[in-house]
Motif scaffolding. Structure first.
Motif, PDB file in Angstrom:
ATOM      1  N   THR A  33      14.247 -11.591   2.555  1.00  0.00           N
ATOM      2  CA  THR A  33      13.235 -12.488   3.120  1.00  0.00           C
ATOM      3  C   THR A  33      11.836 -11.890   3.066  1.00  0.00           C
ATOM      4  N   ARG A  34      11.714 -10.662   2.584  1.00  0.00           N
ATOM      5  CA  ARG A  34      10.418  -9.972   2.523  1.00  0.00           C
ATOM      6  C   ARG A  34       9.760 -10.229   1.169  1.00  0.00           C
ATOM      7  N   THR A  35       8.513 -10.717   1.205  1.00  0.00           N
ATOM      8  CA  THR A  35       7.765 -11.021  -0.017  1.00  0.00           C
ATOM      9  C   THR A  35       6.393 -10.370   0.062  1.00  0.00           C
ATOM     10  N   SER A  36       5.910  -9.899  -1.071  1.00  0.00           N
ATOM     11  CA  SER A  36       4.558  -9.358  -1.174  1.00  0.00           C
ATOM     12  C   SER A  36       3.885 -10.004  -2.374  1.00  0.00           C
ATOM     13  N   SER A  37       2.646 -10.431  -2.183  1.00  0.00           N
ATOM     14  CA  SER A  37       1.867 -11.061  -3.253  1.00  0.00           C
ATOM     15  C   SER A  37       0.526 -10.361  -3.345  1.00  0.00           C
ATOM     16  N   ILE A  38       0.204  -9.871  -4.532  1.00  0.00           N
ATOM     17  CA  ILE A  38      -1.096  -9.245  -4.743  1.00  0.00           C
ATOM     18  C   ILE A  38      -1.833 -10.016  -5.837  1.00  0.00           C
ATOM     19  N   ALA A  39      -3.103 -10.265  -5.601  1.00  0.00           N
ATOM     20  CA  ALA A  39      -3.917 -10.988  -6.571  1.00  0.00           C
ATOM     21  C   ALA A  39      -4.355 -10.031  -7.672  1.00  0.00           C
ATOM     22  N   LEU A  40      -4.413 -10.542  -8.889  1.00  0.00           N
ATOM     23  CA  LEU A  40      -4.926  -9.757  -9.999  1.00  0.00           C
ATOM     24  C   LEU A  40      -5.613 -10.675 -10.991  1.00  0.00           C
ATOM     25  N   GLU A  41      -6.334 -10.079 -11.894  1.00  0.00           N
ATOM     26  CA  GLU A  41      -7.065 -10.841 -12.896  1.00  0.00           C
ATOM     27  C   GLU A  41      -6.126 -11.242 -14.030  1.00  0.00           C
ATOM     28  N   LYS A  42      -6.500 -12.288 -14.733  1.00  0.00           N
ATOM     29  CA  LYS A  42      -5.730 -12.752 -15.892  1.00  0.00           C
ATOM     30  C   LYS A  42      -5.562 -11.619 -16.903  1.00  0.00           C
ATOM     31  N   GLN A  43      -6.650 -10.894 -17.155  1.00  0.00           N
ATOM     32  CA  GLN A  43      -6.594  -9.797 -18.124  1.00  0.00           C
ATOM     33  C   GLN A  43      -5.661  -8.685 -17.656  1.00  0.00           C
ATOM     34  N   GLN A  44      -5.643  -8.392 -16.356  1.00  0.00           N
ATOM     35  CA  GLN A  44      -4.722  -7.385 -15.829  1.00  0.00           C
ATOM     36  C   GLN A  44      -3.276  -7.817 -16.062  1.00  0.00           C
ATOM     37  N   ASP A  91      -1.694  -9.989  -0.113  1.00  0.00           N
ATOM     38  CA  ASP A  91      -1.742  -8.710   0.588  1.00  0.00           C
ATOM     39  C   ASP A  91      -3.032  -7.972   0.261  1.00  0.00           C
ATOM     40  N   PHE A  92      -3.430  -7.996  -1.013  1.00  0.00           N
ATOM     41  CA  PHE A  92      -4.704  -7.423  -1.428  1.00  0.00           C
ATOM     42  C   PHE A  92      -5.017  -7.851  -2.845  1.00  0.00           C
ATOM     43  N   ARG A  93      -6.277  -7.645  -3.257  1.00  0.00           N
ATOM     44  CA  ARG A  93      -6.715  -7.908  -4.628  1.00  0.00           C
ATOM     45  C   ARG A  93      -6.622  -6.592  -5.387  1.00  0.00           C
ATOM     46  N   THR A  94      -5.963  -6.633  -6.526  1.00  0.00           N
ATOM     47  CA  THR A  94      -5.686  -5.430  -7.300  1.00  0.00           C
ATOM     48  C   THR A  94      -6.917  -4.916  -8.014  1.00  0.00           C
ATOM     49  N   GLY A  95      -7.147  -3.611  -7.871  1.00  0.00           N
ATOM     50  CA  GLY A  95      -8.192  -2.929  -8.624  1.00  0.00           C
ATOM     51  C   GLY A  95      -7.569  -2.187  -9.786  1.00  0.00           C
ATOM     52  N   SER A  96      -6.794  -1.148  -9.473  1.00  0.00           N
ATOM     53  CA  SER A  96      -6.172  -0.360 -10.538  1.00  0.00           C
ATOM     54  C   SER A  96      -4.651  -0.421 -10.428  1.00  0.00           C
ATOM     55  N   MET A  97      -4.019  -0.175 -11.579  1.00  0.00           N
ATOM     56  CA  MET A  97      -2.557  -0.193 -11.651  1.00  0.00           C
ATOM     57  C   MET A  97      -2.089   1.007 -12.455  1.00  0.00           C
ATOM     58  N   ARG A  98      -0.857   1.419 -12.180  1.00  0.00           N
ATOM     59  CA  ARG A  98      -0.212   2.454 -12.984  1.00  0.00           C
ATOM     60  C   ARG A  98       1.191   1.975 -13.322  1.00  0.00           C
ATOM     61  N   LEU A  99       1.647   2.397 -14.482  1.00  0.00           N
ATOM     62  CA  LEU A  99       2.984   2.064 -14.954  1.00  0.00           C
ATOM     63  C   LEU A  99       3.689   3.370 -15.258  1.00  0.00           C
ATOM     64  N   GLY A 100       4.910   3.503 -14.791  1.00  0.00           N
ATOM     65  CA  GLY A 100       5.651   4.736 -15.022  1.00  0.00           C
ATOM     66  C   GLY A 100       7.116   4.463 -15.293  1.00  0.00           C
ATOM     67  N   TRP A 101       7.844   5.548 -15.511  1.00  0.00           N
ATOM     68  CA  TRP A 101       9.268   5.497 -15.806  1.00  0.00           C
ATOM     69  C   TRP A 101       9.985   6.475 -14.890  1.00  0.00           C
ATOM     70  N   ASP A 102      11.037   6.033 -14.247  1.00  0.00           N
ATOM     71  CA  ASP A 102      11.860   6.893 -13.402  1.00  0.00           C
ATOM     72  C   ASP A 102      13.174   7.141 -14.136  1.00  0.00           C
ATOM     73  N   PRO A 103      13.316   8.314 -14.761  1.00  0.00           N
ATOM     74  CA  PRO A 103      14.528   8.581 -15.543  1.00  0.00           C
ATOM     75  C   PRO A 103      15.784   8.702 -14.673  1.00  0.00           C
ATOM     76  N   ARG A 104      15.619   9.042 -13.399  1.00  0.00           N
ATOM     77  CA  ARG A 104      16.787   9.168 -12.506  1.00  0.00           C
ATOM     78  C   ARG A 104      17.497   7.842 -12.324  1.00  0.00           C
ATOM     79  N   THR A 105      16.721   6.749 -12.225  1.00  0.00           N
ATOM     80  CA  THR A 105      17.309   5.432 -11.984  1.00  0.00           C
ATOM     81  C   THR A 105      17.189   4.507 -13.196  1.00  0.00           C
ATOM     82  N   ALA A 106      16.575   4.975 -14.261  1.00  0.00           N
ATOM     83  CA  ALA A 106      16.318   4.174 -15.466  1.00  0.00           C
ATOM     84  C   ALA A 106      15.584   2.880 -15.099  1.00  0.00           C
ATOM     85  N   GLN A 107      14.503   3.055 -14.325  1.00  0.00           N
ATOM     86  CA  GLN A 107      13.700   1.912 -13.894  1.00  0.00           C
ATOM     87  C   GLN A 107      12.238   2.112 -14.263  1.00  0.00           C
TER      88      GLN A 107
END
Length: 189
Positions: A35-46, A91-107
């Motif tokens: 039942t928990r939801t989070s919504s963050i605004a971001l730009e089309k280009q993001q 919840d907030f408007r997004t400024g910066s983002m990071r993308l990563g890989w978790d090899p322990r969980t393959a996520q």
């Protein structure tokens, strides 16, 4: 002050969606677990860049580690064409983002930070574990971990949502409004 982390490990749903009409849409990255939801605004280009980076990262992982089972396309059963969960409460408007890989969980790991706040420096002793200089920590962040099939489906939907906007002008390539369009003057003339 500790960082407020909207954290979703193995969410039930994670999508890019919009609210509003083409030309005045607001883009959201939305995650839900139970039942928990989070919504963050971001730009089309993001949204477009995030989809591109997810596909690029998954393609690179496929090429260098043949022990991982990474689909080259979004699995049909994971396609999500439903609208955003309502009501959409930002919840907030997004400024910066990071993308990563978790090899322990393959996520794949998506981190998003509010406008005006920088993510913790990966080289910093604090990182995401909370140690280090309190002043350097963001006040809020979104942290989503998703499996590779879900990541492909997320990227596919994000591209579709981005492409569903206003039609582009065949002459200048800029978006056309419903009430008309004037191409910008040609600089070569």
């Amino acid at each position: 002050m500790p960082t407020l982390v909207h954290e979703f490990d193995w969410p039930d749903r994670v999508v890019i969606g919009t609210v509003g009409r083409p030309g005045s849409r607001t883009f959201y990255l939305q995650a839900r677990a139970g039942t928990r939801t989070s919504s963050i605004a971001l730009e089309k280009q993001q949204s477009a860049v995030l989809a591109e980076m997810i596909d690029r990262m998954l393609d690179e992982l496929m090429a260098k580690d043949d022990t991982l089972s990474i689909p080259s396309e979004a699995p049909a059963g994971l396609a999500d064409d439903e609208p955003l969960e309502q009501p959409v409460e930002e919840d907030f408007r997004t400024g910066s983002m990071r993308l990563g890989w978790d090899p322990r969980t393959a996520q794949l790991v998506i981190e998003a930070y509010p406008v005006g706040e920088d993510p913790p420096d990966a080289a910093d002793a604090g990182g995401l574990d909370g140690a280090g200089d309190d002043d350097a920590e963001p006040r809020e962040m979104l942290l989503v971990r998703i499996p590779v099939g879900t990541a492909r489906a997320f990227a596919q939907r994000a591209r579709q949502v981005v492409d569903a906007g206003r039609p582009t002008c065949p002459d200048c390539g800029l978006p056309m409004d419903e009430d008309g369009h004037e191409c910008p003057p040609d600089d070569d003339a």
